[in-house]
Write a protein that holds these residues in place. Structure first.
Motif, PDB file in Angstrom:
ATOM      1  N   MET A   1       0.839  -1.182   0.000  1.00  0.00           N
ATOM      2  CA  MET A   1       0.000   0.000   0.000  1.00  0.00           C
ATOM      3  C   MET A   1       0.881   1.242   0.000  1.00  0.00           C
ATOM      4  N   LYS A   2       0.482   2.233  -0.764  1.00  0.00           N
ATOM      5  CA  LYS A   2       1.197   3.496  -0.790  1.00  0.00           C
ATOM      6  C   LYS A   2       1.081   4.185   0.561  1.00  0.00           C
ATOM      7  N   THR A   3       2.023   5.089   0.825  1.00  0.00           N
ATOM      8  CA  THR A   3       2.007   5.840   2.067  1.00  0.00           C
ATOM      9  C   THR A   3       1.189   7.124   1.910  1.00  0.00           C
ATOM     10  N   LEU A   4       0.969   7.790   3.031  1.00  0.00           N
ATOM     11  CA  LEU A   4       0.278   9.070   3.024  1.00  0.00           C
ATOM     12  C   LEU A   4       0.979  10.052   2.094  1.00  0.00           C
ATOM     13  N   THR A   5       2.286  10.155   2.218  1.00  0.00           N
ATOM     14  CA  THR A   5       3.005  11.127   1.388  1.00  0.00           C
ATOM     15  C   THR A   5       3.057  10.704  -0.070  1.00  0.00           C
ATOM     16  N   ASP A   6       2.980   9.418  -0.346  1.00  0.00           N
ATOM     17  CA  ASP A   6       2.885   8.972  -1.745  1.00  0.00           C
ATOM     18  C   ASP A   6       1.594   9.507  -2.368  1.00  0.00           C
ATOM     19  N   TYR A   7       0.476   9.286  -1.678  1.00  0.00           N
ATOM     20  CA  TYR A   7      -0.808   9.737  -2.207  1.00  0.00           C
ATOM     21  C   TYR A   7      -0.884  11.258  -2.285  1.00  0.00           C
ATOM     22  N   LEU A   8      -0.506  11.931  -1.198  1.00  0.00           N
ATOM     23  CA  LEU A   8      -0.586  13.395  -1.198  1.00  0.00           C
ATOM     24  C   LEU A   8       0.386  14.003  -2.197  1.00  0.00           C
ATOM     25  N   GLY A   9       1.573  13.440  -2.305  1.00  0.00           N
ATOM     26  CA  GLY A   9       2.559  13.952  -3.256  1.00  0.00           C
ATOM     27  C   GLY A   9       2.097  13.800  -4.696  1.00  0.00           C
ATOM     28  N   GLN A  10       1.552  12.646  -5.020  1.00  0.00           N
ATOM     29  CA  GLN A  10       1.055  12.420  -6.380  1.00  0.00           C
ATOM     30  C   GLN A  10      -0.104  13.368  -6.684  1.00  0.00           C
ATOM     31  N   TYR A  11      -1.009  13.538  -5.736  1.00  0.00           N
ATOM     32  CA  TYR A  11      -2.143  14.433  -5.932  1.00  0.00           C
ATOM     33  C   TYR A  11      -1.663  15.876  -6.044  1.00  0.00           C
ATOM     34  N   ALA A  12      -0.706  16.239  -5.214  1.00  0.00           N
ATOM     35  CA  ALA A  12      -0.189  17.617  -5.200  1.00  0.00           C
ATOM     36  C   ALA A  12       0.483  17.993  -6.514  1.00  0.00           C
ATOM     37  N   GLU A  13       1.002  17.031  -7.237  1.00  0.00           N
ATOM     38  CA  GLU A  13       1.629  17.329  -8.531  1.00  0.00           C
ATOM     39  C   GLU A  13       0.636  17.997  -9.488  1.00  0.00           C
ATOM     40  N   TYR A  14      -0.635  17.759  -9.292  1.00  0.00           N
ATOM     41  CA  TYR A  14      -1.686  18.338 -10.127  1.00  0.00           C
ATOM     42  C   TYR A  14      -2.261  19.620  -9.518  1.00  0.00           C
ATOM     43  N   HIS A  15      -1.753  19.988  -8.351  1.00  0.00           N
ATOM     44  CA  HIS A  15      -2.336  21.090  -7.589  1.00  0.00           C
ATOM     45  C   HIS A  15      -1.239  21.935  -6.952  1.00  0.00           C
ATOM     46  N   ARG A  16      -0.591  22.775  -7.744  1.00  0.00           N
ATOM     47  CA  ARG A  16       0.455  23.641  -7.205  1.00  0.00           C
ATOM     48  C   ARG A  16       0.048  25.106  -7.231  1.00  0.00           C
ATOM     49  N   ASP A  17      -0.950  25.450  -8.030  1.00  0.00           N
ATOM     50  CA  ASP A  17      -1.411  26.835  -8.106  1.00  0.00           C
ATOM     51  C   ASP A  17      -2.327  27.111  -6.914  1.00  0.00           C
ATOM     52  N   ARG A  18      -2.037  28.167  -6.173  1.00  0.00           N
ATOM     53  CA  ARG A  18      -2.803  28.473  -4.964  1.00  0.00           C
ATOM     54  C   ARG A  18      -4.286  28.711  -5.264  1.00  0.00           C
ATOM     55  N   ARG A  19      -4.594  29.256  -6.435  1.00  0.00           N
ATOM     56  CA  ARG A  19      -5.999  29.478  -6.796  1.00  0.00           C
ATOM     57  C   ARG A  19      -6.719  28.147  -6.978  1.00  0.00           C
ATOM     58  N   ASN A  20      -6.040  27.178  -7.543  1.00  0.00           N
ATOM     59  CA  ASN A  20      -6.612  25.854  -7.711  1.00  0.00           C
ATOM     60  C   ASN A  20      -6.833  25.201  -6.349  1.00  0.00           C
ATOM     61  N   ILE A  21      -5.835  25.310  -5.489  1.00  0.00           N
ATOM     62  CA  ILE A  21      -5.980  24.740  -4.147  1.00  0.00           C
ATOM     63  C   ILE A  21      -7.145  25.413  -3.427  1.00  0.00           C
ATOM     64  N   ALA A  22      -7.236  26.736  -3.538  1.00  0.00           N
ATOM     65  CA  ALA A  22      -8.339  27.464  -2.892  1.00  0.00           C
ATOM     66  C   ALA A  22      -9.690  26.982  -3.416  1.00  0.00           C
ATOM     67  N   SER A  23      -9.773  26.723  -4.717  1.00  0.00           N
ATOM     68  CA  SER A  23     -11.041  26.237  -5.276  1.00  0.00           C
ATOM     69  C   SER A  23     -11.408  24.877  -4.698  1.00  0.00           C
ATOM     70  N   HIS A  24     -10.399  24.093  -4.362  1.00  0.00           N
ATOM     71  CA  HIS A  24     -10.650  22.773  -3.792  1.00  0.00           C
ATOM     72  C   HIS A  24     -11.200  22.866  -2.368  1.00  0.00           C
ATOM     73  N   PHE A  25     -10.863  23.933  -1.653  1.00  0.00           N
ATOM     74  CA  PHE A  25     -11.396  24.127  -0.308  1.00  0.00           C
ATOM     75  C   PHE A  25     -12.911  24.339  -0.335  1.00  0.00           C
ATOM     76  N   ILE A  26     -13.420  24.771  -1.465  1.00  0.00           N
ATOM     77  CA  ILE A  26     -14.862  24.989  -1.612  1.00  0.00           C
ATOM     78  C   ILE A  26     -15.501  23.818  -2.353  1.00  0.00           C
ATOM     79  N   GLY A  27     -14.936  23.458  -3.501  1.00  0.00           N
ATOM     80  CA  GLY A  27     -15.540  22.450  -4.369  1.00  0.00           C
ATOM     81  C   GLY A  27     -15.562  21.050  -3.791  1.00  0.00           C
ATOM     82  N   ILE A  28     -14.461  20.612  -3.209  1.00  0.00           N
ATOM     83  CA  ILE A  28     -14.409  19.229  -2.711  1.00  0.00           C
ATOM     84  C   ILE A  28     -15.386  19.003  -1.561  1.00  0.00           C
ATOM     85  N   PRO A  29     -15.460  19.879  -0.552  1.00  0.00           N
ATOM     86  CA  PRO A  29     -16.486  19.631   0.481  1.00  0.00           C
ATOM     87  C   PRO A  29     -17.901  19.592  -0.093  1.00  0.00           C
ATOM     88  N   MET A  30     -18.175  20.432  -1.083  1.00  0.00           N
ATOM     89  CA  MET A  30     -19.499  20.401  -1.706  1.00  0.00           C
ATOM     90  C   MET A  30     -19.755  19.058  -2.375  1.00  0.00           C
TER      91      MET A  30
END
Length: 174
Positions: free
Chosen positions: A1-30
């Motif tokens: 099984m992958k580790t926490l940092t494996d999953y978060l690191g792979q996901y983070a590669e697609y999410h480095r722009d702060r505006r994108n991350i900010a949109s995820h704070f709203i969109g993902i909980p919805m």
């Protein structure tokens, strides 16, 4: 099984722009709440608990998060419990309210997500790996922890893999 940092690191590669991350704070909980709402029917009350497909999905997700990391897993389990509560409240309402809330949250949440990825100039992570759909909510919780100065050791490992967050110009349309 992958580790926490494996999953978060792979996901983070697609999410480095702060505006994108900010949109995820709203969109993902919805989106997570929408899934809980929509999967809360059919259901039945048993011993004061609303048992539904949403409960099964939340239990499986909580188990996954807890196996990855106890601290983040507990936070995720609590947040999922709140979503289940919201889903159960709406599931016993009329069909129009239940369905309207679920579909509305889902569609608006995804619109917000795609706006964020427009700024990122990169497609969402789940397009390449469906696990991104499960890791996304955890990523939001981890990013919040990082903003609060918590779990700095995890943040460093994620940034070592994906690079620091930044604001960049849009590279290309999605």
């Amino acid at each position: 099984m992958k580790t926490l940092t494996d999953y978060l690191g792979q996901y983070a590669e697609y999410h480095r722009d702060r505006r994108n991350i900010a949109s995820h704070f709203i969109g993902i909980p919805m989106i997570v709440l929408a899934v809980a709402v929509l999967l809360s029917r059919p259901g039945l009350e048993l011993g004061g608990l609303w048992l539904s497909p949403a409960a099964l999905v939340a239990l499986a997700a909580a188990w996954f998060y807890l196996r990855l990391d106890l601290r983040f897993g507990v936070v995720m389990a609590v947040l999922l419990a709140f979503c289940l509560w919201g889903g159960a409240v709406l599931a016993v309402q009329g069909t129009a309210l239940w369905l309207g809330a679920g579909v509305g949250l889902f569609v608006v949440g995804w619109v917000i997500q795609f706006i964020g990825h427009y700024y990122e100039g990169r497609k969402p992570a789940f397009v390449d790996d469906l696990m991104g759909l499960v890791v996304g909510p955890l990523f939001v919780v981890a990013e919040l922890a990082f903003l609060l100065g918590l779990r700095d050791e995890v943040r460093r490992e994620v940034e070592e893999r994906a690079g620091p967050t930044c604001i960049r110009e849009r590279k290309a349309a999605i």
